[in-house]
Design a protein around this motif. Structure first.
Motif, PDB file in Angstrom:
ATOM      1  N   ALA A   1       0.829  -1.207   0.000  1.00 50.23           N
ATOM      2  CA  ALA A   1       0.000   0.000   0.000  1.00 50.23           C
ATOM      3  C   ALA A   1       0.865   1.259   0.000  1.00 50.23           C
ATOM      4  CB  ALA A   1      -0.928  -0.006   1.212  1.00 50.23           C
ATOM      5  N   LYS A   2       2.022   1.203   0.648  1.00 51.60           N
ATOM      6  CA  LYS A   2       2.930   2.350   0.667  1.00 51.60           C
ATOM      7  C   LYS A   2       3.473   2.654  -0.727  1.00 51.60           C
ATOM      8  CE  LYS A   2       4.400   1.677   5.462  1.00 51.60           C
ATOM      9  NZ  LYS A   2       5.537   1.354   6.369  1.00 51.60           N
ATOM     10  N   LYS A   3       3.380   1.693  -1.628  1.00 51.50           N
ATOM     11  CA  LYS A   3       3.802   1.879  -3.010  1.00 51.50           C
ATOM     12  C   LYS A   3       2.592   2.080  -3.930  1.00 51.50           C
ATOM     13  CE  LYS A   3       7.767  -1.183  -2.218  1.00 51.50           C
ATOM     14  NZ  LYS A   3       8.801  -0.139  -2.224  1.00 51.50           N
ATOM     15  N   ASN A   4       1.448   2.356  -3.317  1.00 54.48           N
ATOM     16  CA  ASN A   4       0.191   2.557  -4.050  1.00 54.48           C
ATOM     17  C   ASN A   4      -0.223   1.319  -4.844  1.00 54.48           C
ATOM     18  OD1 ASN A   4      -0.192   5.297  -3.222  1.00 54.48           O
ATOM     19  ND2 ASN A   4       1.375   5.917  -4.705  1.00 54.48           N
ATOM     20  N   ILE A   5       0.037   0.162  -4.258  1.00 55.69           N
ATOM     21  CA  ILE A   5      -0.367  -1.107  -4.856  1.00 55.69           C
ATOM     22  C   ILE A   5      -1.336  -1.784  -3.898  1.00 55.69           C
ATOM     23  CG2 ILE A   5       0.400  -3.363  -5.686  1.00 55.69           C
ATOM     24  CD1 ILE A   5       3.166  -2.068  -6.156  1.00 55.69           C
ATOM     25  N   THR A   6      -2.490  -2.131  -4.419  1.00 53.58           N
ATOM     26  CA  THR A   6      -3.513  -2.770  -3.607  1.00 53.58           C
ATOM     27  C   THR A   6      -3.635  -4.233  -3.985  1.00 53.58           C
ATOM     28  OG1 THR A   6      -4.768  -0.705  -3.488  1.00 53.58           O
ATOM     29  CG2 THR A   6      -5.942  -2.733  -2.923  1.00 53.58           C
ATOM     30  N   LEU A   7      -3.598  -5.107  -2.997  1.00 57.33           N
ATOM     31  CA  LEU A   7      -3.786  -6.526  -3.267  1.00 57.33           C
ATOM     32  C   LEU A   7      -5.262  -6.795  -3.517  1.00 57.33           C
ATOM     33  CD1 LEU A   7      -1.485  -8.306  -0.652  1.00 57.33           C
ATOM     34  CD2 LEU A   7      -1.147  -8.175  -3.120  1.00 57.33           C
ATOM     35  N   GLU A   8      -5.551  -7.430  -4.677  1.00 57.39           N
ATOM     36  CA  GLU A   8      -6.933  -7.759  -4.990  1.00 57.39           C
ATOM     37  C   GLU A   8      -7.458  -8.851  -4.078  1.00 57.39           C
ATOM     38  OE1 GLU A   8      -4.409  -7.762  -7.157  1.00 57.39           O
ATOM     39  OE2 GLU A   8      -4.955  -6.843  -9.065  1.00 57.39           O
ATOM     40  N   LEU A   9      -6.552  -9.736  -3.638  1.00 54.70           N
ATOM     41  CA  LEU A   9      -6.914 -10.841  -2.764  1.00 54.70           C
ATOM     42  C   LEU A   9      -6.196 -10.685  -1.430  1.00 54.70           C
ATOM     43  CD1 LEU A   9      -6.502 -13.746  -5.359  1.00 54.70           C
ATOM     44  CD2 LEU A   9      -8.631 -12.618  -4.693  1.00 54.70           C
ATOM     45  N   THR A  10      -6.763 -11.236  -0.402  1.00 51.18           N
ATOM     46  CA  THR A  10      -6.132 -11.170   0.925  1.00 51.18           C
ATOM     47  C   THR A  10      -5.577 -12.528   1.310  1.00 51.18           C
ATOM     48  OG1 THR A  10      -8.285 -11.563   1.966  1.00 51.18           O
ATOM     49  CG2 THR A  10      -7.577  -9.264   1.713  1.00 51.18           C
ATOM     50  N   ASN A  11      -4.968 -13.190   0.354  1.00 50.86           N
ATOM     51  CA  ASN A  11      -4.416 -14.513   0.619  1.00 50.86           C
ATOM     52  C   ASN A  11      -3.158 -14.406   1.487  1.00 50.86           C
ATOM     53  OD1 ASN A  11      -6.451 -15.479  -0.938  1.00 50.86           O
ATOM     54  ND2 ASN A  11      -5.196 -15.972  -2.708  1.00 50.86           N
ATOM     55  N   PRO A  12      -2.835 -15.471   2.208  1.00 49.64           N
ATOM     56  CA  PRO A  12      -1.685 -15.425   3.123  1.00 49.64           C
ATOM     57  C   PRO A  12      -0.384 -15.039   2.418  1.00 49.64           C
ATOM     58  CG  PRO A  12      -3.018 -17.365   3.534  1.00 49.64           C
ATOM     59  CD  PRO A  12      -3.551 -16.753   2.279  1.00 49.64           C
ATOM     60  N   SER A  13       0.244 -13.987   2.930  1.00 51.97           N
ATOM     61  CA  SER A  13       1.510 -13.525   2.365  1.00 51.97           C
ATOM     62  C   SER A  13       2.652 -14.418   2.847  1.00 51.97           C
ATOM     63  CB  SER A  13       1.771 -12.082   2.791  1.00 51.97           C
ATOM     64  OG  SER A  13       1.940 -12.013   4.199  1.00 51.97           O
ATOM     65  N   LEU A  14       3.855 -14.105   2.397  1.00 54.04           N
ATOM     66  CA  LEU A  14       5.028 -14.871   2.812  1.00 54.04           C
ATOM     67  C   LEU A  14       5.201 -14.823   4.325  1.00 54.04           C
ATOM     68  CD1 LEU A  14       7.537 -16.495   2.038  1.00 54.04           C
ATOM     69  CD2 LEU A  14       8.729 -14.323   1.616  1.00 54.04           C
TER      70      LEU A  14
END
Length: 321
Positions: free
Chosen positions: A134-147
């Motif tokens: 989000a700090k890079k103005n990128i929104t994840l379309e899905l809320t799947n488990p990140s690394l």
């Protein structure tokens, strides 16, 4: 056709991965047989995305697209793998004479003492957190488990595993193969939100993704990982979705195979940054075997030798090749 191509591609990739990547890097003794059994791996642990998700996302969402036919049709079961059959991780397990790796979400307490590995990969997972993107103005379309979430699962699993093993836990894991692939979904989200490749380079997304992968690798090394295979990215510019996204871009350039050249050049750049990061890790951990999984050149070899690989490759190649 595309789904069948995917399965054949997986077979060719694992052949390239096992022979051309692992063996020459002294992860085990090279021989003329394309088998990883000689390496003596006793388990496989994997973190990643859909390229290696063997069912975790399907456990959480049984109605997901990859839990339905035609996915899984060649193995007569839709297991949640995003393929018509098996994945790279499955072929690695078969070559190492190990059972197919159990998805973390399907684990029971009985697996803790007798399991031959665990797969933590989850389709749609990002390398960076939602907040970092989000700090890079990128929104994840899905809320799947990140690394980061997958690393939490790793901690939970190995806390139980180490409690049950009779020997030193680090020693118990020294013959296990750890694998990682991630980052593609971070870039995919950026591209779908009209971030250019140059913008992505300037906002340090590539270096931040590689740093997240390095920190994750350090964590599994601290857990006892001594044999690690880290995959780069293949030729994304040859994927149907990339071609579809560029179809309206009149300035897009294509290589002799009809792939989007700029996309593949960007993949090459991402792989170069990753390899620099892995070089630093090797210097910091000389007792750990860290191998780069070169999917880019493995896939390139498929295209370069398509005429000897059968007619199923012909529809993906321009007529002037």
């Amino acid at each position: 056709m595309a789904i069948r191509f995917s399965a054949l591609f997986q077979i060719l990739i694992i052949y390239s991965t096992s022979l051309l990547i692992i063996l020459p890097q002294n992860s085990c003794n090279a021989s003329n047989t394309p088998k990883l059994e000689q390496c003596g791996f006793n388990a496989i642990y994997n973190l990643g995305t859909s390229i290696s998700d063997t069912g975790n996302s399907a456990v959480d969402n049984p109605s997901t697209w990859q839990a339905k036919f035609p996915y899984g049709e060649t193995i007569h079961e839709a297991t949640g793998r995003p393929s018509d059959g098996l994945l790279i991780i499955d072929y690695i397990a078969k070559s190492a004479d190990l059972p197919l790796v159990v998805p973390y979400k399907n684990l029971s307490a009985a697996h803790l003492s007798a399991c031959h590995g665990v797969n933590f990969a989850y389709s749609g997972a990002s390398a960076l957190s939602k907040e970092a993107l989000a700090k890079k103005n990128i929104t994840l379309e899905l809320t799947n488990p990140s690394l980061d979430v997958q690393l939490g699962w790793v901690d939970d699993y190995f806390d139980g595993f180490c409690h049950n093993v009779k020997e030193d836990c680090t020693k118990a894991l020294s013959s296990s193969l750890f694998m990682m692939n991630c980052g593609t979904n971070d870039y995919g989200s950026a591209f779908r939100q009209n971030h250019s490749m140059e913008e992505i380079k300037k906002n340090n997304l590539v270096s931040d993704v590689v740093e997240a992968r390095k920190q994750a690798l350090k964590k599994i090394i601290s857990r006892g990982a001594r044999k690690i295979l880290v995959f780069g990215v293949a030729l994304d510019g040859c994927r149907p979705i990339s071609l579809a996204m560029q179809s309206a871009n009149k300035s897009a350039t294509y290589d002799r195979f009809g792939c989007v050249k700029d996309s593949n050049d960007f993949c090459k750049y991402r792989n170069e940054v990753l390899q620099e990061g892995l070089k630093e890790l090797r210097e910091q951990h000389p007792d750990v075997q860290i191998v780069y999984g070169d999917l880019y050149n493995a896939m390139q070899s498929v295209f370069d030798n398509f005429k000897s690989l059968g007619e199923c490759f012909i529809p993906f190649i321009h007529n002037d090749v």
